[in-house]
Design a protein around this motif. Structure first.
Motif, PDB file in Angstrom:
ATOM      1  N   PHE A 146      18.083  16.232 -18.867  1.00 56.88           N
ATOM      2  CA  PHE A 146      17.751  15.253 -17.829  1.00 56.88           C
ATOM      3  C   PHE A 146      17.572  13.852 -18.432  1.00 56.88           C
ATOM      4  N   LEU A 147      17.020  13.794 -19.626  1.00 53.46           N
ATOM      5  CA  LEU A 147      16.834  12.510 -20.294  1.00 53.46           C
ATOM      6  C   LEU A 147      18.187  11.854 -20.572  1.00 53.46           C
ATOM      7  N   TYR A 148      19.161  12.632 -21.022  1.00 56.73           N
ATOM      8  CA  TYR A 148      20.493  12.083 -21.272  1.00 56.73           C
ATOM      9  C   TYR A 148      21.143  11.627 -19.969  1.00 56.73           C
ATOM     10  N   CYS A 149      20.916  12.367 -18.891  1.00 60.67           N
ATOM     11  CA  CYS A 149      21.426  11.938 -17.581  1.00 60.67           C
ATOM     12  C   CYS A 149      20.761  10.622 -17.154  1.00 60.67           C
ATOM     13  N   ALA A 150      19.476  10.486 -17.417  1.00 62.14           N
ATOM     14  CA  ALA A 150      18.754   9.256 -17.082  1.00 62.14           C
ATOM     15  C   ALA A 150      19.309   8.080 -17.873  1.00 62.14           C
ATOM     16  N   ILE A 151      19.626   8.310 -19.138  1.00 64.32           N
ATOM     17  CA  ILE A 151      20.202   7.244 -19.970  1.00 64.32           C
ATOM     18  C   ILE A 151      21.553   6.816 -19.409  1.00 64.32           C
ATOM     19  N   PHE A 152      22.372   7.786 -19.029  1.00 63.89           N
ATOM     20  CA  PHE A 152      23.673   7.464 -18.442  1.00 63.89           C
ATOM     21  C   PHE A 152      23.495   6.631 -17.176  1.00 63.89           C
ATOM     22  N   LEU A 153      22.588   7.041 -16.300  1.00 63.70           N
ATOM     23  CA  LEU A 153      22.346   6.307 -15.058  1.00 63.70           C
ATOM     24  C   LEU A 153      21.782   4.917 -15.339  1.00 63.70           C
ATOM     25  N   ALA A 154      20.936   4.798 -16.357  1.00 59.91           N
ATOM     26  CA  ALA A 154      20.373   3.500 -16.722  1.00 59.91           C
ATOM     27  C   ALA A 154      21.477   2.550 -17.183  1.00 59.91           C
ATOM     28  N   PHE A 155      22.449   3.063 -17.930  1.00 59.26           N
ATOM     29  CA  PHE A 155      23.555   2.202 -18.363  1.00 59.26           C
ATOM     30  C   PHE A 155      24.513   1.892 -17.219  1.00 59.26           C
ATOM     31  N   PHE A 156      24.623   2.784 -16.257  1.00 58.30           N
ATOM     32  CA  PHE A 156      25.375   2.479 -15.038  1.00 58.30           C
ATOM     33  C   PHE A 156      24.691   1.319 -14.306  1.00 58.30           C
ATOM     34  N   ALA A 157      23.372   1.361 -14.240  1.00 61.60           N
ATOM     35  CA  ALA A 157      22.618   0.267 -13.622  1.00 61.60           C
ATOM     36  C   ALA A 157      22.822  -1.033 -14.386  1.00 61.60           C
ATOM     37  N   LEU A 158      22.760  -0.962 -15.718  1.00 60.44           N
ATOM     38  CA  LEU A 158      22.984  -2.151 -16.542  1.00 60.44           C
ATOM     39  C   LEU A 158      24.353  -2.749 -16.261  1.00 60.44           C
ATOM     40  N   TYR A 159      25.365  -1.927 -16.180  1.00 57.66           N
ATOM     41  CA  TYR A 159      26.715  -2.396 -15.876  1.00 57.66           C
ATOM     42  C   TYR A 159      26.737  -3.123 -14.527  1.00 57.66           C
ATOM     43  N   ASN A 160      26.113  -2.534 -13.520  1.00 58.11           N
ATOM     44  CA  ASN A 160      26.100  -3.150 -12.190  1.00 58.11           C
ATOM     45  C   ASN A 160      25.306  -4.447 -12.164  1.00 58.11           C
ATOM     46  N   TYR A 161      24.191  -4.494 -12.877  1.00 62.21           N
ATOM     47  CA  TYR A 161      23.430  -5.738 -12.969  1.00 62.21           C
ATOM     48  C   TYR A 161      24.257  -6.808 -13.701  1.00 62.21           C
ATOM     49  N   PHE A 162      25.019  -6.410 -14.695  1.00 56.62           N
ATOM     50  CA  PHE A 162      25.874  -7.347 -15.419  1.00 56.62           C
ATOM     51  C   PHE A 162      26.925  -7.936 -14.473  1.00 56.62           C
ATOM     52  N   ILE A 163      27.532  -7.099 -13.654  1.00 53.82           N
ATOM     53  CA  ILE A 163      28.517  -7.569 -12.673  1.00 53.82           C
ATOM     54  C   ILE A 163      27.843  -8.562 -11.720  1.00 53.82           C
ATOM     55  N   HIS A 164      26.651  -8.242 -11.273  1.00 52.28           N
ATOM     56  CA  HIS A 164      25.896  -9.131 -10.380  1.00 52.28           C
ATOM     57  C   HIS A 164      25.588 -10.454 -11.087  1.00 52.28           C
ATOM     58  N   PHE A 165      25.206 -10.392 -12.349  1.00 56.61           N
ATOM     59  CA  PHE A 165      24.923 -11.572 -13.160  1.00 56.61           C
ATOM     60  C   PHE A 165      26.152 -12.486 -13.218  1.00 56.61           C
ATOM     61  N   ILE A 166      27.313 -11.908 -13.461  1.00 54.99           N
ATOM     62  CA  ILE A 166      28.562 -12.671 -13.539  1.00 54.99           C
ATOM     63  C   ILE A 166      28.862 -13.320 -12.184  1.00 54.99           C
ATOM     64  N   GLN A 167      28.632 -12.599 -11.095  1.00 55.17           N
ATOM     65  CA  GLN A 167      28.869 -13.162  -9.763  1.00 55.17           C
ATOM     66  C   GLN A 167      27.967 -14.361  -9.499  1.00 55.17           C
ATOM     67  N   ILE A 168      26.712 -14.270  -9.903  1.00 56.37           N
ATOM     68  CA  ILE A 168      25.778 -15.384  -9.716  1.00 56.37           C
ATOM     69  C   ILE A 168      26.237 -16.596 -10.530  1.00 56.37           C
ATOM     70  N   LYS A 169      26.664 -16.358 -11.768  1.00 57.41           N
ATOM     71  CA  LYS A 169      27.154 -17.457 -12.604  1.00 57.41           C
ATOM     72  C   LYS A 169      28.392 -18.108 -11.975  1.00 57.41           C
ATOM     73  N   ARG A 170      29.286 -17.313 -11.448  1.00 56.42           N
ATOM     74  CA  ARG A 170      30.503 -17.860 -10.816  1.00 56.42           C
ATOM     75  C   ARG A 170      30.147 -18.669  -9.577  1.00 56.42           C
ATOM     76  N   GLN A 171      29.236 -18.178  -8.768  1.00 50.28           N
ATOM     77  CA  GLN A 171      28.820 -18.907  -7.567  1.00 50.28           C
ATOM     78  C   GLN A 171      28.166 -20.229  -7.927  1.00 50.28           C
ATOM     79  N   ALA A 172      27.432 -20.254  -9.018  1.00 47.54           N
ATOM     80  CA  ALA A 172      26.751 -21.474  -9.450  1.00 47.54           C
ATOM     81  C   ALA A 172      27.755 -22.525  -9.916  1.00 47.54           C
ATOM     82  N   LYS A 173      28.913 -22.083 -10.415  1.00 46.98           N
ATOM     83  CA  LYS A 173      29.952 -23.009 -10.868  1.00 46.98           C
ATOM     84  C   LYS A 173      30.528 -23.806  -9.707  1.00 46.98           C
ATOM     85  N   TYR A 174      30.653 -23.140  -8.562  1.00 46.47           N
ATOM     86  CA  TYR A 174      31.337 -23.764  -7.425  1.00 46.47           C
ATOM     87  C   TYR A 174      30.408 -24.396  -6.499  1.00 46.47           C
TER      88      TYR A 174
END
Length: 174
Positions: A146-174
């Protein structure tokens, strides 16, 4: 200070309390430390519920609530790895992930005046960490799965937050 923010503050206080109990010589220190950990988890659920239900969401709480969660989780993973209950790499990989999230969150706040609230997948990862640690108490092999599954899900969350971060940066450019 409203009730949700007071509960978040309590979670910060529970971190050194957990460490003190975990590494103490008192009888059943491991069990008592785990109880403190699960009390911290209950206060997390309670403060989120109260904040949303009674419209008490604040920027302070939105920023510090996940920080309290991250620090508590890292503290528990550190203690479990230090005492060889879980592999050391688990603590280090989650530490790197959490530091990345904290830096990203503070960057968004400082540079773009944006606070990104926790998403369902981040909350699910946190719940899975609690479940995994709870199972570890009774069954190490099953708990590690279960701990390894939690780590996988945590990195899935990190990936999604990173995508959100990039979107915010792009919106700020325009």
């Amino acid at each position: 200070m409203n009730i949700p923010n007071a509960l978040t503050t309590l979670r910060f206080i529970l971190i050194p309390t957990y460490l003190f109990v975990y590494f103490s010589k008192i009888n059943n220190s491991f069990l008592f430390a785990m109880i403190i950990f699960f009390i911290a988890g209950a206060t997390d659920v309670l403060d989120g519920y109260i904040a949303r239900k009674y419209n008490m969401v604040t920027k302070w709480g939105t920023l510090l609530d996940p920080l309290a969660d991250k620090l508590m989780l890292l503290t528990v993973l550190f203690s479990l790895s230090y005492t060889n209950i879980i592999p050391h790499w688990v603590f280090y990989i989650v530490l790197i992930k959490e530091i990345s999230m904290i830096i990203g969150g503070f960057t968004l706040l400082k540079k773009y005046e944006t606070v990104v609230a926790a998403k369902y997948y981040g909350k699910a990862a946190t719940v899975l960490f609690y479940v995994a640690i709870g199972i570890l108490i009774f069954n190490k092999m099953f708990g590690l799965y279960f701990l390894y599954c939690a780590i996988f899900l945590a990195f899935f969350a990190l990936y999604n937050y990173f995508i959100h971060f990039i979107q915010i940066k792009r919106q700020a450019k325009y």
